[in-house]
Design an enzyme around this catalytic site. Structure first.
Site, short mmCIF file in Angstrom:
data_model
loop_
_atom_site.label_atom_id
_atom_site.label_comp_id
_atom_site.label_asym_id
_atom_site.label_seq_id
_atom_site.Cartn_x
_atom_site.Cartn_y
_atom_site.Cartn_z
N CYS A 64 31.78 33.14 36.43
CA CYS A 64 33.05 33.70 35.97
C CYS A 64 34.23 32.79 36.28
CB CYS A 64 33.26 35.09 36.57
SG CYS A 64 33.23 35.13 38.39
N CYS A 81 37.53 24.04 33.29
CA CYS A 81 38.11 24.79 34.40
C CYS A 81 38.47 26.23 34.03
CB CYS A 81 39.37 24.06 34.86
SG CYS A 81 40.30 24.90 36.14
N GLY A 126 29.55 43.15 52.97
CA GLY A 126 28.74 43.44 54.12
C GLY A 126 27.36 42.76 54.13
N CYS A 180 36.72 43.67 40.55
CA CYS A 180 35.94 42.54 41.04
C CYS A 180 35.86 42.71 42.55
CB CYS A 180 36.66 41.23 40.67
SG CYS A 180 36.08 39.74 41.52
N ASP A 181 34.83 42.17 43.19
CA ASP A 181 34.77 42.38 44.64
C ASP A 181 35.85 41.58 45.37
OD1 ASP A 181 33.49 39.79 44.72
OD2 ASP A 181 32.38 40.40 46.50
#
Length: 378
Positions: free
Chosen positions: A275, A345, A69, A296-297
């Site tokens: 991350c 990676c 948001g 995690c979001d």
């Protein structure tokens, strides 16, 4: 020295937002996660602050990262109370507050508050007007560029530290230098995040999902088509390579681009702060407005709910996230573990492992890592 840290994202207003960005992966969450009150109560704020400080290493810099948001919807008094609680429970510890915002609701009062309390602000902006407005719309369907730039001008006026976060999508991936040359006039710190979303299944649509659940530890891979706004793998690689050449020629001593800094760090054996290109994840949880905690979001889905901070200590919940974090490496195919770029990676974000556990962006990453390695060797 005890510097262990968790990178928690706090969602003080859940998915509430004044914009309607077409690619937003969080817009559905209030309904999907059954968040009855999308505004974090002061009781939840107190529990989150106290528990967050308690679980971090005594010598760590503790970051409170406010996301949405649109987090400014919570209002200045909410963050004044957050700062008071940080002082009460922090006991002299080093604390950093960051906020990711679309900048359209900023005022002089907000900027004075940010400056006085050393907030670091991230502004979401996708490039110059035509590129930004392609997907970042107001609730009325207008482009949000003018309002975003007005917010940036206020941040500059008050001397507030800010960086930019730019999504790389199907439209702006074709204009890398136009995007970069515009942004470098605004800031010295930039992030470029790829947009990769798939269309939902019928049963996901019926649940209210806008996009498919990402593949992961508790979810299966569903081979559904990508959205029209998703970046292509080659497009992302070409975008990064073009900006790298421009940055290397003109700005390497002046501008900081997150992925560039992380890649150079990985080449030199410095653990990544990002991350996506770290061997493990699972230390970047998401705390919703009602105190629910998710892995995690990007994985704020019912299957990835760890618990609630009113019932279980936050540190204990994050300890339960270890299997999710370990899956980042253990879930990779042998092809990836054999790759010359594995230590740059580390398989990328698990949400983008769309085909046989291999990252959808693999080709683009290889283009970029090859460019960096050859450039540095010269």
């Amino acid at each position: 020295m005890d510097k262990r840290t968790y990178a928690m994202l706090a969602k003080p207003v859940s998915s509430a937002c004044n914009l309607r960005c077409e690619y937003c992966y969080y817009a559905e969450k209030k309904e999907l996660l059954e968040i009855e009150n999308s505004r974090m109560s002061l009781g939840i704020l107190e529990a989150f602050t106290r528990q967050s400080l308690a679980m971090q290493g005594r010598d760590a810099v503790v970051e409170f990262a406010w996301h949405g948001g649109e987090p400014t919807i919570a209002g200045i008094p909410f963050y004044e109370e957050a700062l008071r609680l940080q002082r009460e429970y922090g006991q002299g510890r080093i604390i950093l507050n960051t906020m990711q915002t679309n900048a359209t609701l900023l005022t002089d009062e907000w900027c004075r508050f940010f400056k006085a309390n050393d907030f670091l602000i991230g502004v979401s902006i996708d490039g110059p007007e035509s590129l930004h407005n392609a997907y970042r719309k107001t609730a009325e369907g207008r482009g949000s560029f003018t309002e975003t730039m007005r917010g940036i001008e206020l941040l500059q006026k008050h001397g507030v530290a800010f960086n930019t976060l730019t999504t790389v999508n199907r439209i702006n991936m074709e204009k890398p230098l136009e995007v970069y040359r515009f942004l470098r006039e605004l800031t010295d710190y930039m992030q470029f995040l790829p947009v990769v979303e798939r269309m939902p299944t019928q049963y996901e649509t019926e649940k209210g999902q806008l996009f498919a659940t990402p593949p992961g530890f508790y979810s299966i891979k569903i081979k559904h088509p990508l959205t029209d706004f998703s970046v292509t793998s080659e497009g992302y690689g070409g975008f990064l390579c073009a900006i790298w050449d421009e940055w290397k020629k003109h700005d390497s001593k002046k501008k900081h681009i997150q992925l560039f800094d992380v890649t150079i760090g990985n080449l030199n054996g410095i653990p990544s702060s990002l991350c996506v290109h770290n061997p493990l994840c699972g230390h970047s949880g998401c705390v919703e407005a009602n105190g629910d905690v998710y892995s995690c979001d990007r994985y704020a889905f019912p299957a990835y709910k760890l618990g609630n901070i009113t019932e279980t200590f936050l540190g204990e919940l994050m300890e339960q996230n270890r299997d999710f974090g370990m899956h980042k490496t253990y879930g990779l195919p042998e092809e990836c573990l054999d790759c010359r770029y594995i230590k740059l990676c580390f398989g990328g974000c698990p949400k983008d492992r769309l085909w046989d556990n291999k990252n959808y962006l693999c080709t683009g990453y290889k283009m970029f890592f090859d460019k960096v390695c050859h450039s540095i060797k010269r």
